[in-house]
Design an enzyme around this catalytic site. Structure first.
Site, PDB file in Angstrom:
ATOM      1  N   GLU A 133      -0.067  -1.392   5.665  1.00 35.61           N
ATOM      2  CA  GLU A 133       0.978  -0.957   6.606  1.00 35.61           C
ATOM      3  C   GLU A 133       0.839   0.523   6.931  1.00 35.61           C
ATOM      4  O   GLU A 133       1.106   0.956   8.051  1.00 35.61           O
ATOM      5  CB  GLU A 133       2.359  -1.244   6.000  1.00 35.61           C
ATOM      6  CG  GLU A 133       3.526  -1.031   6.955  1.00 35.61           C
ATOM      7  CD  GLU A 133       4.115   0.375   6.915  1.00 35.61           C
ATOM      8  OE1 GLU A 133       4.999   0.673   7.739  1.00 35.61           O
ATOM      9  OE2 GLU A 133       3.696   1.185   6.054  1.00 35.61           O
ATOM     10  N   ASP A 174       0.829  -1.200   0.000  1.00 36.15           N
ATOM     11  CA  ASP A 174       0.000   0.000   0.000  1.00 36.15           C
ATOM     12  C   ASP A 174       0.869   1.258   0.000  1.00 36.15           C
ATOM     13  O   ASP A 174       2.050   1.230   0.342  1.00 36.15           O
ATOM     14  CB  ASP A 174      -0.954   0.010   1.190  1.00 36.15           C
ATOM     15  CG  ASP A 174      -0.234  -0.079   2.535  1.00 36.15           C
ATOM     16  OD1 ASP A 174       0.723  -0.873   2.649  1.00 36.15           O
ATOM     17  OD2 ASP A 174      -0.614   0.652   3.472  1.00 36.15           O
TER      18      ASP A 174
END
Length: 391
Positions: A151, A89
């Site tokens: 994350e 991400d």
């Protein structure tokens, strides 16, 4: 940078083509729903590149998070092995502050620009390129490429892996941007919410209400006293800021100067050093707040704004630290930012953070990865793979 391929990996593109594709796939994670994306296209693309190389791929949904997935790709088998780990991400972006399209890999000034180039989609093509060198060889221990979800927002991808007990290996390197310098420790992150509720009333007569803002004033004094105690007790010279920090970040309370404040809410940030346990810190805070609230007749709420990231430390004499220091020529250090390392450590993996690019470029407009980092990154990763998977 050589973009040669083996016949077994003919369907796996070169580094630039891989990164171009990954950057073009939006995978923003955010607590704001309008920004949040699924990372499934990135996960499936990585699996598509790794399978022709002989990796066995497992795509794991993150429980309770529709559209979010982790990938465990394993080459070889055995009880030990090396994990090369990254998150799929990115953070949100402000396109008005970018000189080029954040989703188009753009080369200028010997740099590759794009959202996630250094933090940290750029790590995956480099890890895959390094893995090419052992395709077809007899591995003594497995090589695992791990790709995680969320994350940047919740850490729930890594948390789900720890709860599932996967992957099983002995060593892990997380390719966050550290300028290819090994990092063996970082502080934790806690963000907490404290609420006092009292009783409103006309300010001309304090007996008509119960002032939550005055209770919070006393509570802030207690928090600062706790901070002073922690800073006297805990220091670590490896960090630029050598003590744990506590920041009173924002406060909201009351509605008018002539009304007794019925409710006051404080948000604060706490950065514990390795060796400090988050649950113990929260209990210490609660032990100070509860008597204060009781004595003032205030209702107390105290809760995390998010689950937090524990502090992380791997011993200076650990095998992985020594190997990475030898391969890079740099002594392992400490950083101020947090990573998924604590959850890989919970899995029993000796863990280190080391990857290409600079954290200074992460989360910034015109994020970039310097081309000068590519060859050294591949060589270092090849050295790790040879050491832990072939010997």
């Amino acid at each position: 940078m050589s973009d040669h391929t083996f016949s077994a990996t003919a369907r796996t593109p070169g580094i630039r083509d891989m990164l171009t594709r990954l950057i073009a796939l939006p995978s923003i994670s955010s607590a704001t729903p309008s920004w949040d994306h699924s990372n499934e296209p990135v996960i499936r693309q990585l699996a598509e590149w790794l399978e022709p190389m002989g990796f066995v791929t497992e795509i794991m949904p993150v429980p309770g998070m529709p559209g979010k997935y982790n990938l465990i790709a394993t080459l070889g088998s055995g009880p030990g092995g090396l994990v090369l780990s990254g998150h799929t991400d990115t953070v949100p972006f402000d396109d008005k502050r970018w000189q080029s399209d954040p989703f188009t890999l753009t080369e200028r000034d010997d740099r590759w620009y794009g959202l996630g180039t250094c933090d940290m989609k750029g790590f995956f093509p480099l890890a895959i390129e390094a893995a090419r060198s052992i395709v077809g060889q007899n591995l003594k221990q497995p090589l695992i490429i791990l790709a995680t979800a969320d994350e940047e927002s919740s850490m729930n991808g890594a948390r789900a892996l720890a709860e599932a007990g996967r992957p099983k290996a002995r060593y892990a390197v997380i390719g966050e941007p550290t300028g290819l310098k090994p990092v063996r420790m970082h502080k934790g992150i806690m963000m907490e919410r404290l609420i006092f509720e009292g009783q409103s009333g006309h300010s001309s007569d304090p007996s008509l209400g119960n002032n939550a803002l005055e209770g919070m004033h006393e509570a802030m004094g207690e928090l600062l006293a706790l901070r002073a105690g922690w800073q006297a007790q805990y220091q670590n010279a490896n960090f630029k800021v050598q003590v744990p920090t506590l920041n009173l970040g924002c406060i909201h309370g009351g509605d008018n100067p002539n009304r007794i404040c019925a409710r006051c809410e404080l948000h604060f940030d706490l950065r514990p050093l390795p060796g400090m346990k988050m649950n113990e810190l929260r209990q210490m805070i609660l032990d100070r707040m509860q008597p204060l609230a009781t004595s003032r007749g205030l209702k107390l709420s105290f809760e995390p704004l998010f689950d937090g990231v524990p502090p992380f430390e791997t011993a200076a004499d650990a095998d992985l630290v020594k190997v990475c220091e030898r391969l890079t020529g740099h002594t392992a250090e400490a950083v101020a930012f947090a990573t998924e390392a604590p959850w890989l450590q919970q899995l029993g993996l000796e863990t280190l953070v080391m990857g290409p690019g600079s954290i200074d470029q992460a989360h910034q407009p015109d994020e970039f990865l310097a081309l000068s980092q590519l060859d050294p990154a591949v060589k270092i990763l090849q050295g790790l793979i040879r050491h832990y998977c072939l010997k």
